[in-house]
Design a protein around this motif. Structure first.
Motif, PDB file in Angstrom:
ATOM      1  N   ARG B   9     -21.895  -0.679   2.979  1.00 49.13           N
ATOM      2  CA  ARG B   9     -22.035  -1.341   4.270  1.00 49.13           C
ATOM      3  C   ARG B   9     -20.776  -2.119   4.632  1.00 49.13           C
ATOM      4  N   MET B  88     -15.299  -0.359  12.210  1.00 50.80           N
ATOM      5  CA  MET B  88     -16.603   0.142  11.785  1.00 50.80           C
ATOM      6  C   MET B  88     -16.530   1.659  11.782  1.00 50.80           C
ATOM      7  N   LEU B  90     -18.568   5.204  11.366  1.00 54.58           N
ATOM      8  CA  LEU B  90     -19.903   5.781  11.489  1.00 54.58           C
ATOM      9  C   LEU B  90     -19.873   7.261  11.150  1.00 54.58           C
ATOM     10  N   PHE B 105     -27.209   9.263  13.014  1.00 59.73           N
ATOM     11  CA  PHE B 105     -26.131   8.410  12.508  1.00 59.73           C
ATOM     12  C   PHE B 105     -26.549   7.646  11.264  1.00 59.73           C
ATOM     13  N   GLY B 106     -25.558   7.373  10.423  1.00 61.27           N
ATOM     14  CA  GLY B 106     -25.737   6.427   9.343  1.00 61.27           C
ATOM     15  C   GLY B 106     -25.616   4.999   9.868  1.00 61.27           C
ATOM     16  N   SER B 107     -25.816   4.024   8.973  1.00 63.27           N
ATOM     17  CA  SER B 107     -25.794   2.617   9.377  1.00 63.27           C
ATOM     18  C   SER B 107     -24.392   2.054   9.529  1.00 63.27           C
ATOM     19  N   GLY B 108     -23.400   2.805   9.093  1.00 61.53           N
ATOM     20  CA  GLY B 108     -22.021   2.373   9.287  1.00 61.53           C
ATOM     21  C   GLY B 108     -21.437   1.673   8.077  1.00 61.53           C
TER      22      GLY B 108
END
Lengths: 114, 114
Positions: B9, B88, B90, B105-108
């Motif tokens: 993350r 960020m 993604l 999408f993933g959470s980034g």
């Protein structure tokens, strides 16, 4: 080349009022159009898409969007805003012909006040 | 629930380091993408892949490379991290088929280069 414009950096609306987040696009052929929402420190979540057919598309969480070919627009709408709708909203487009990737707008921050 | 998982993350790296960002999807999707998100610039496509061992440059590939050795995993590599790569990141995936699919999408991963 394809592109998306979201003319408003931020939209402010009071809870219970209708909301509109604007999007215009440019593609060489017919468009596929999408709206995504992003909550703080999260990835993007799919809201709705327009492929063909009815110009009014309904999506998640009570959102809908209206496709207008003559104005090349795909505005996101909701009849009654909630505080929990406050988030960053992205419009995206890709050309329907062949394969192309999604092009995203710069995003519009929606702030719903109690 | 279908997922795109980004391994970190938050990351803090030093200038000049080689940085690996990992992304795994469990949906058997053919297509995978890396975007970076910066305030006021929206999402910009770095690289994408439509099959194992295949890769295509996006809009801003300079300073990045990618690897896709397995269908479910798509890695973004910063060869020599620089402060202007603080952003960020993604990851997203999508299916190929007759139906028009959006991206998941993933959470980034929020990367800071110091």
């Amino acid at each position: 080349a394809q592109s998306v414009a979201q003319p408003e950096d931020q939209v402010n609306v009071a809870e219970g009022n209708p909301l509109t987040v604007k999007c215009t696009y440019s593609v060489s052929g017919n468009p596929y159009l999408f709206w995504y929402v992003q909550y703080p420190n999260r990835g993007l979540q799919f809201l709705l898409k327009y492929i063909t057919g009815d110009n009014l598309v309904k999506g998640s969480y009570g959102f809908e969007a209206e496709f207008n070919k003559s104005q090349t627009s795909f505005h996101l709408k909701k009849p009654s805003a909630l505080v929990s709708d406050s988030a960053l909203y992205f419009c995206a487009v890709r050309d329907a012909a062949g394969y192309s990737t999604l092009t995203f707008g710069k995003g519009t921050m929606l702030l719903v006040s109690p | 629930d279908v997922k795109v998982t980004q391994s970190s993350r938050y990351l803090v790296k030093r200038t000049g380091e080689k940085v690996f960002l990992e992304c795994v999807q469990d949906m058997d999707h053919e297509n995978m993408f890396w975007y970076r998100q910066d305030p006021g610039l929206g999402l910009r496509l770095i690289y994408f892949s439509y099959d194992v061992k295949m890769k295509e440059k996006g809009d801003i590939p300079e300073g990045y490379s990618v690897s896709r050795e397995k269908k479910e995993r798509f890695s973004l590599i910063l060869e020599s991290a620089s402060t202007n790569q603080t952003s960020m990141y993604l990851c997203a995936s999508s299916r190929t088929g007759k139906e028009v699919y959006g991206y998941t999408f993933g959470s980034g991963t929020r990367l800071t280069v110091v």
